[in-house]
Write a protein that holds these residues in place. Structure first.
Motif, PDB file in Angstrom:
ATOM      1  N   SER A 140      45.390  38.122  30.841  1.00 21.19           N
ATOM      2  CA  SER A 140      45.464  38.137  29.065  1.00 21.19           C
ATOM      3  C   SER A 140      44.707  36.738  28.526  1.00 21.19           C
ATOM      4  N   LEU A 141      44.474  37.027  27.022  1.00 21.27           N
ATOM      5  CA  LEU A 141      43.966  36.075  26.438  1.00 21.27           C
ATOM      6  C   LEU A 141      44.897  34.778  26.669  1.00 21.27           C
ATOM      7  N   ARG A 142      46.190  34.926  26.449  1.00 24.66           N
ATOM      8  CA  ARG A 142      47.143  34.076  25.952  1.00 24.66           C
ATOM      9  C   ARG A 142      47.534  33.234  27.413  1.00 24.66           C
ATOM     10  N   GLU A 143      47.182  33.313  28.675  1.00 28.16           N
ATOM     11  CA  GLU A 143      47.586  33.202  29.271  1.00 28.16           C
ATOM     12  C   GLU A 143      46.880  31.987  30.775  1.00 28.16           C
ATOM     13  N   SER A 144      47.172  31.439  31.474  1.00 24.08           N
ATOM     14  CA  SER A 144      46.400  30.945  32.355  1.00 24.08           C
ATOM     15  C   SER A 144      46.321  31.394  33.472  1.00 24.08           C
ATOM     16  N   LEU A 145      44.057  31.689  34.018  1.00 23.20           N
ATOM     17  CA  LEU A 145      43.263  32.579  34.634  1.00 23.20           C
ATOM     18  C   LEU A 145      44.485  32.540  36.044  1.00 23.20           C
ATOM     19  N   PRO A 146      44.613  33.653  36.635  1.00 20.75           N
ATOM     20  CA  PRO A 146      44.806  33.700  38.047  1.00 20.75           C
ATOM     21  C   PRO A 146      43.452  33.013  39.490  1.00 20.75           C
ATOM     22  N   SER A 147      44.683  32.746  40.215  1.00 22.52           N
ATOM     23  CA  SER A 147      43.568  33.209  41.638  1.00 22.52           C
ATOM     24  C   SER A 147      43.660  34.206  41.968  1.00 22.52           C
ATOM     25  N   ILE A 148      42.636  34.458  42.477  1.00 20.76           N
ATOM     26  CA  ILE A 148      42.595  35.743  43.326  1.00 20.76           C
ATOM     27  C   ILE A 148      41.961  36.350  44.961  1.00 20.76           C
ATOM     28  N   PRO A 149      42.391  37.101  45.106  1.00 21.26           N
ATOM     29  CA  PRO A 149      42.035  36.790  46.697  1.00 21.26           C
ATOM     30  C   PRO A 149      40.540  37.983  46.705  1.00 21.26           C
ATOM     31  N   ILE A 150      39.650  36.922  47.845  1.00 26.19           N
ATOM     32  CA  ILE A 150      38.475  37.189  48.309  1.00 26.19           C
ATOM     33  C   ILE A 150      38.077  37.249  49.604  1.00 26.19           C
ATOM     34  N   PRO A 151      37.638  39.060  50.276  1.00 28.48           N
ATOM     35  CA  PRO A 151      37.821  40.028  51.442  1.00 28.48           C
ATOM     36  C   PRO A 151      36.356  39.336  52.095  1.00 28.48           C
ATOM     37  N   LEU A 152      37.347  39.019  53.534  1.00 25.62           N
ATOM     38  CA  LEU A 152      36.293  38.494  54.053  1.00 25.62           C
ATOM     39  C   LEU A 152      36.083  39.802  55.369  1.00 25.62           C
ATOM     40  N   ARG A 153      35.816  39.370  56.637  1.00 24.09           N
ATOM     41  CA  ARG A 153      35.453  40.162  57.292  1.00 24.09           C
ATOM     42  C   ARG A 153      36.973  41.673  57.821  1.00 24.09           C
ATOM     43  N   PRO A 154      36.997  42.210  58.617  1.00 19.14           N
ATOM     44  CA  PRO A 154      37.413  42.900  58.816  1.00 19.14           C
ATOM     45  C   PRO A 154      38.779  42.311  59.296  1.00 19.14           C
ATOM     46  N   LYS A 155      40.622  42.304  59.077  1.00 18.49           N
ATOM     47  CA  LYS A 155      41.454  41.869  59.595  1.00 18.49           C
ATOM     48  C   LYS A 155      41.297  39.784  59.353  1.00 18.49           C
ATOM     49  N   GLU A 156      40.198  39.638  58.711  1.00 16.48           N
ATOM     50  CA  GLU A 156      40.408  38.413  57.918  1.00 16.48           C
ATOM     51  C   GLU A 156      41.007  38.091  57.201  1.00 16.48           C
ATOM     52  N   ARG A 157      41.438  36.416  57.436  1.00 19.53           N
ATOM     53  CA  ARG A 157      42.539  36.360  56.566  1.00 19.53           C
ATOM     54  C   ARG A 157      41.923  36.370  55.208  1.00 19.53           C
ATOM     55  N   MET A 158      42.330  36.730  53.708  1.00 16.19           N
ATOM     56  CA  MET A 158      40.968  36.386  52.821  1.00 16.19           C
ATOM     57  C   MET A 158      42.171  35.037  51.821  1.00 16.19           C
ATOM     58  N   VAL A 159      40.048  34.558  51.732  1.00 14.39           N
ATOM     59  CA  VAL A 159      40.843  32.931  50.922  1.00 14.39           C
ATOM     60  C   VAL A 159      40.491  33.254  49.726  1.00 14.39           C
ATOM     61  N   THR A 160      41.452  32.463  48.535  1.00 15.23           N
ATOM     62  CA  THR A 160      40.680  32.406  46.967  1.00 15.23           C
ATOM     63  C   THR A 160      40.558  32.125  46.257  1.00 15.23           C
ATOM     64  N   LEU A 161      40.562  32.672  45.507  1.00 20.92           N
ATOM     65  CA  LEU A 161      39.468  31.706  44.693  1.00 20.92           C
ATOM     66  C   LEU A 161      40.191  31.692  43.098  1.00 20.92           C
ATOM     67  N   ASP A 162      39.656  30.073  43.016  1.00 23.05           N
ATOM     68  CA  ASP A 162      40.562  29.855  41.396  1.00 23.05           C
ATOM     69  C   ASP A 162      40.552  30.081  40.200  1.00 23.05           C
ATOM     70  N   LEU A 163      40.377  30.719  39.145  1.00 18.91           N
ATOM     71  CA  LEU A 163      39.821  30.569  38.100  1.00 18.91           C
ATOM     72  C   LEU A 163      39.572  30.197  37.127  1.00 18.91           C
ATOM     73  N   GLN A 164      40.965  29.486  36.688  1.00 17.85           N
ATOM     74  CA  GLN A 164      41.106  29.308  35.802  1.00 17.85           C
ATOM     75  C   GLN A 164      40.580  26.929  36.404  1.00 17.85           C
ATOM     76  N   PRO A 165      40.124  26.558  37.260  1.00 16.12           N
ATOM     77  CA  PRO A 165      39.802  25.141  37.117  1.00 16.12           C
ATOM     78  C   PRO A 165      38.090  25.647  37.855  1.00 16.12           C
ATOM     79  N   LEU A 166      37.609  26.752  37.372  1.00 15.07           N
ATOM     80  CA  LEU A 166      36.526  26.623  37.595  1.00 15.07           C
ATOM     81  C   LEU A 166      36.058  27.315  36.084  1.00 15.07           C
TER      82      LEU A 166
END
Length: 270
Positions: free
Chosen positions: A205-231
């Protein structure tokens, strides 16, 4: 808590999330987002994986949608010694006499994106795109979708972050269709080769802080997050947009309906 590389030292945006006034400066903002996102990811990725910034050069289309793009045309002024005269085909023997000739030049455009690769083998794992207006219009839209199809077919995950309102984002989403409850001002969409029939939509939403989103990596590997608001905040600070943007006029493109009224109220309070 902020990552250690993030530090606010000048005025910040009055908007809680994406600042729509930044969209008219998208070339600069886009470059900063890509660079800062790669830095953030490299603090979080496994040791044998790296995020790097890459670029491709393309030329803007001259189709009927061209005027909707943010990328500026370069107009070259060619002064002559006195009056410039040129013949033209509309009327045989016709001559245009002028003091100066203005030439419209089609400038190559550099588009940057993020590649996440496995070190050593350089195997491509994930591509992250901050979608530009040109990716959602005309030939650029077709090329973007074709590239996305090819990467998914090759086993590469694909992440799109769309923080621009210009262009046809629903056509970019094709062949998927967004239900009404998924509509939003901005969005991110994640596609993984292990689930080729799905597109995972995150709406912003335009009216809210941007969230963090998951970034997929290799199969069965834990995803990392990308924090959009600080960017976005870092791009705003780094570009000194607090000193450059004119909040006394509507953004380009203008906001509509309830969002326009909300933004006007927000800015009036500031």
């Amino acid at each position: 808590m902020r990552d250690k590389w993030y530090n606010v030292n000048v005025m910040t945006s009055p908007f809680p999330g994406m600042d729509p006034y930044l969209e008219s400066h998208w070339l600069d903002v886009h470059t900063k987002l890509v660079a800062h996102a790669a830095d953030m990811l490299n603090e979080r990725l496994p040791e044998d994986v790296v995020a790097s910034t890459e670029e491709r050069v393309s030329v803007e289309s001259s189709d009927e949608n061209r005027e909707q793009q943010f990328y500026p045309d370069v107009r070259v002024f060619q002064p002559g010694g006195g009056v410039i005269a040129t013949t033209f085909d509309v009327e045989p023997g016709g001559v245009i006499a002028a003091d100066m000739k203005l030439v419209l030049q089609i400038e190559p455009m550099t588009e940057r994106y993020i590649r996440i690769v496995q070190t050593g083998s350089e195997r491509l794992i994930t591509v992250i795109e901050f979608v530009s207006p040109a990716n959602k219009i005309g030939r650029g839209l077709k090329e973007f979708r074709a590239k996305r199809r090819g990467l998914l077919a090759a086993g590469v995950s694909f992440v799109e972050v769309d923080l621009c309102r210009t262009g046809d984002w629903e056509e970019l989403l094709h062949p998927w269709h967004c239900p009404p409850r998924g509509l939003s001002t901005y969005r991110a969409i994640i596609r993984v080769p292990g689930d080729p029939q799905a597109a995972y939509l995150y709406k912003f939403s335009l009216r809210e802080s941007l969230p963090s989103i998951p970034i997929p990596l290799r199969p069965k590997e834990r995803m990392v997050t990308l924090d959009l608001q600080p960017l976005i905040e870092r791009a705003y600070v780094g570009g000194r947009y607090g000193r450059r943007l004119n909040y006394g006029i509507p953004p380009e493109p203008p906001l509509e309906g309830d969002d326009a009224a909300w933004a006007a109220s927000l800015l009036a309070r500031g």
